[in-house]
Enzyme design. Structure first.
Site, PDB file in Angstrom:
ATOM      1  N   LYS A  96       0.859  -1.013   0.029  1.00  0.00           N
ATOM      2  CA  LYS A  96       0.017   0.023  -0.091  1.00  0.00           C
ATOM      3  C   LYS A  96       0.811   1.299   0.083  1.00  0.00           C
ATOM      4  CE  LYS A  96      -4.286   0.689   0.340  1.00  0.00           C
ATOM      5  NZ  LYS A  96      -5.651  -0.204  -0.049  1.00  0.00           N
ATOM      6  N   ASP A 127      -6.935   4.309  -4.641  1.00  0.00           N
ATOM      7  CA  ASP A 127      -7.468   4.129  -3.422  1.00  0.00           C
ATOM      8  C   ASP A 127      -8.149   5.467  -3.149  1.00  0.00           C
ATOM      9  OD1 ASP A 127      -7.624   1.828  -0.964  1.00  0.00           O
ATOM     10  OD2 ASP A 127      -7.394   3.745  -0.170  1.00  0.00           O
ATOM     11  N   GLY A 155     -20.055   6.943   1.937  1.00  0.00           N
ATOM     12  CA  GLY A 155     -19.342   7.636   0.964  1.00  0.00           C
ATOM     13  C   GLY A 155     -19.922   7.881  -0.453  1.00  0.00           C
ATOM     14  N   PHE A 156     -19.195   8.452  -1.234  1.00  0.00           N
ATOM     15  CA  PHE A 156     -19.766   8.982  -2.577  1.00  0.00           C
ATOM     16  C   PHE A 156     -18.883   8.761  -3.586  1.00  0.00           C
ATOM     17  CE2 PHE A 156     -17.980  13.064  -3.303  1.00  0.00           C
ATOM     18  CZ  PHE A 156     -17.257  13.284  -2.219  1.00  0.00           C
ATOM     19  N   GLY A 157     -17.639   8.060  -3.457  1.00  0.00           N
ATOM     20  CA  GLY A 157     -16.449   7.776  -4.577  1.00  0.00           C
ATOM     21  C   GLY A 157     -16.773   6.675  -5.131  1.00  0.00           C
ATOM     22  N   ASN A 158     -15.535   6.264  -5.639  1.00  0.00           N
ATOM     23  CA  ASN A 158     -15.729   5.001  -6.694  1.00  0.00           C
ATOM     24  C   ASN A 158     -16.449   3.969  -6.147  1.00  0.00           C
ATOM     25  OD1 ASN A 158     -13.665   2.676  -7.593  1.00  0.00           O
ATOM     26  ND2 ASN A 158     -14.518   3.960  -9.280  1.00  0.00           N
ATOM     27  N   VAL A 159     -16.011   3.399  -4.838  1.00  0.00           N
ATOM     28  CA  VAL A 159     -16.482   2.167  -4.378  1.00  0.00           C
ATOM     29  C   VAL A 159     -18.138   2.462  -4.057  1.00  0.00           C
ATOM     30  CG1 VAL A 159     -16.254   0.782  -2.265  1.00  0.00           C
ATOM     31  CG2 VAL A 159     -14.268   1.725  -3.179  1.00  0.00           C
ATOM     32  N   ALA A 160     -18.305   3.515  -3.538  1.00  0.00           N
ATOM     33  CA  ALA A 160     -20.020   3.791  -3.166  1.00  0.00           C
ATOM     34  C   ALA A 160     -20.436   3.680  -4.682  1.00  0.00           C
ATOM     35  CB  ALA A 160     -20.146   4.829  -2.517  1.00  0.00           C
ATOM     36  N   TRP A 161     -20.278   4.425  -5.562  1.00  0.00           N
ATOM     37  CA  TRP A 161     -20.583   4.447  -6.803  1.00  0.00           C
ATOM     38  C   TRP A 161     -20.873   3.038  -7.418  1.00  0.00           C
ATOM     39  CZ3 TRP A 161     -17.693   3.115 -11.471  1.00  0.00           C
ATOM     40  CH2 TRP A 161     -18.331   3.706 -12.681  1.00  0.00           C
TER      41      TRP A 161
HETATM   42  N1  GLU Z   1      -7.396  -0.084  -2.915  1.00  0.00           N
HETATM   43  C1  GLU Z   1      -8.108  -1.216  -3.324  1.00  0.00           C
HETATM   44  C2  GLU Z   1      -8.132  -2.127  -2.261  1.00  0.00           C
HETATM   45  O1  GLU Z   1      -8.131  -1.774  -1.214  1.00  0.00           O
HETATM   46  C3  GLU Z   1      -7.408  -1.593  -4.706  1.00  0.00           C
HETATM   47  C4  GLU Z   1      -6.079  -2.234  -4.650  1.00  0.00           C
HETATM   48  C5  GLU Z   1      -5.643  -2.887  -6.268  1.00  0.00           C
HETATM   49  O2  GLU Z   1      -6.503  -2.689  -6.933  1.00  0.00           O
HETATM   50  O3  GLU Z   1      -4.510  -3.019  -5.864  1.00  0.00           O
HETATM   51  O4  GLU Z   1      -8.161  -3.345  -2.116  1.00  0.00           O
END
Ligand code: GLU
Length: 445
Positions: free
Chosen positions: A125, A165, A236-242
């Site tokens: 990360k 992320d 949330g409202f970003g990519n994941v929430a979307w």
């Molecule tokens: N940031 C995302 C996670 O928490 C995706 C990580 C990735 O695709 O390498 O899993």
């Protein structure tokens, strides 16, 4: 014999002032300590000591020029946590509060999450304390260039493959990849989450949210239930929430909330139309970190300064940030009749909230299982790049679905209690851990 408290006391001594890392570590160690003690080879190979220590950590200065011509200085990081299963893999987070402790928690979690996908990926990360809020496009470009100028020294398609992320989406990945190519003159797909025209995978932007809904559907199916007609709270409202909002709606559920640092939206009609989904991406791209404009645009209610967990729902999907659902929130959700809490952010629930939900036999899924769809499709993007081909959306979606079903089965296998309750936290931790630990044993110390 490992003992939880003495092991944790030592870990706390070695990692002072890293509460999130210690929280994540305790959660895993607690789940796997019996398995570890049943396999003396794990102790002989000091697996717990080794698995809680990152392989290496890079910290570097990132300097860039803002729109006024002033030079700004931020700190960048890459934590290469564990590469027992494959190249380090994990996102980059740009967030003002980002610290090394946060990244160590995220890299640690990523190691087990990636293991659960069954794809050959280690855990890592990275990111920066750069705050994208209010920054112009040109400032983001200059920051990304400077960040990659240093990061490129540590990454590579067979070494370490970053992705997005929080604060890092399609635009940032594009700028970062552009700089990588400028320096290296290579088209090896060293980042995932790339644009479709330069090596990205279909379904990658939607994958985390889609995967969480596939996982939730499996949980429901085990209880002879379906997601159709369920009332859902999402934060949330970003990519994941979307992605989560779109898939939930497509499967016939009604999502009534999204949220931002400014408060939450309650949309009783449901956030179920392409126009509303497109507005979420507009909000994310505007760099303002607010959701209030949604209320004005669609005539929904905006509740300032509060989190969506006070809204009565059947299912809750935290999709924003770690520890965003407190014990109080968990109690409110349960009192209001929620039966499912599915972490779609990493470690979305506070430790005492998780304990409470499991005690109450709520169907609770930890992030490392439920949100693994994002990194899973990143793994598929790596495969496509290596083969120089692109799969269709249907192919990628089918593979994502199969991976999520498989992760669910692994959790059930390792987490089913005598009374039939499935402790998904324990199941995910044990299943993810075993593979990494066995690989570490096989490769020696
Ligand atoms: N940031 C995302 C996670 O928490 C995706 C990580 C990735 O695709 O390498 O899993």
């Amino acid at each position: 014999m490992y003992k939880l408290e003495s092991f944790m006391a030592e870990l706390e001594k070695r990692n002072p002032a890293q509460p999130e890392f210690l929280q994540a570590a305790r959660e895993v160690i607690e789940s796997v300590i019996d398995v570890t003690n049943e396999n003396p080879i794990y102790e002989k190979y000091k697996i717990l000591e080794r698995i809680t220590e990152p392989d290496r950590v890079f910290a570097f200065r990132v300097e860039w020029e803002d729109d006024h011509g002033d030079i700004q200085v931020n700190r960048g990081y890459r934590v290469q946590f564990n590469n027992a299963l494959g190249p380090y893999k994990g996102g980059l987070r740009f967030h003002s509060s980002l610290s090394l402790g946060t990244l160590k928690f995220l890299g640690f979690e990523q190691t087990f999450k990636n293991s659960l996908t069954t794809l050959p990926m280690g855990g890592g990360k990275g990111g920066s304390d750069f705050n994208p809020r209010g920054k112009s496009d040109a400032e983001i470009l200059r920051f990304c260039r400077s960040f990659m100028t240093e990061l490129e020294k540590y990454i590579g398609p067979n070494t370490d493959v970053p992705a997005g992320d929080m604060g890092v989406g399609l635009r940032e990945i594009g700028y970062l990849y552009g700089q990588y190519k400028r320096i290296r003159n290579e088209n090896t797909g060293v980042l995932t989450g790339k644009g479709l025209s330069f090596g990205g995978s279909l379904i990658r932007p939607e994958a985390t949210g889609f995967g969480a809904m596939y996982f939730a559907s499996q949980m429901l199916a085990r209880n002879n239930d379906t997601i159709k007609g369920k009332r859902i709270a999402i934060s949330g409202f970003g990519n994941v929430a979307w992605g989560a909002v779109m898939k939930a709606s497509e499967l016939g559920a009604k999502v009534v909330t999204i949220s931002g640092p400014d408060g939450y939206i309650l949309d009783e009609e449901g956030i179920g139309t392409p126009e509303k989904w497109a507005f979420m991406t507009y909000l994310r791209a505007s760099n303002n970190d607010v959701v209030e404009p949604y209320a004005k645009k669609f005539g929904a209610k905006f509740v300032p300064g509060r989190r969506p967990w006070e809204v009565p729902v059947d299912m809750a999907f935290p999709c924003a940030i770690q520890n965003e659902l407190s014990l109080e929130d968990a109690k409110t959700l349960v009192a209001n009749g929620a039966k499912y809490v599915i972490e779609t952010s990493n470690m979305g629930c506070a430790a005492d909230a998780t304990t409470f939900l499991i005690e109450k036999k709520i169907n609770y899924a930890p992030g490392k299982a439920a949100n693994a769809g994002g990194v899973a499709v990143s793994g598929l993007e790596m495969s496509q790049n290596a083969m120089h081909i692109s799969w269709s959306a249907e192919e990628v979606d089918a593979k994502l679905h199969a991976i999520m079903v498989n992760i669910h089965e692994s959790c059930v296998k390792e987490g089913t209690q005598e009374d039939g309750y499935i402790n998904y936290l324990k199941g995910a931790n044990i299943a993810g851990f075993r593979k990494v630990a066995d690989a570490m044993v096989l490769m020696g110390y």
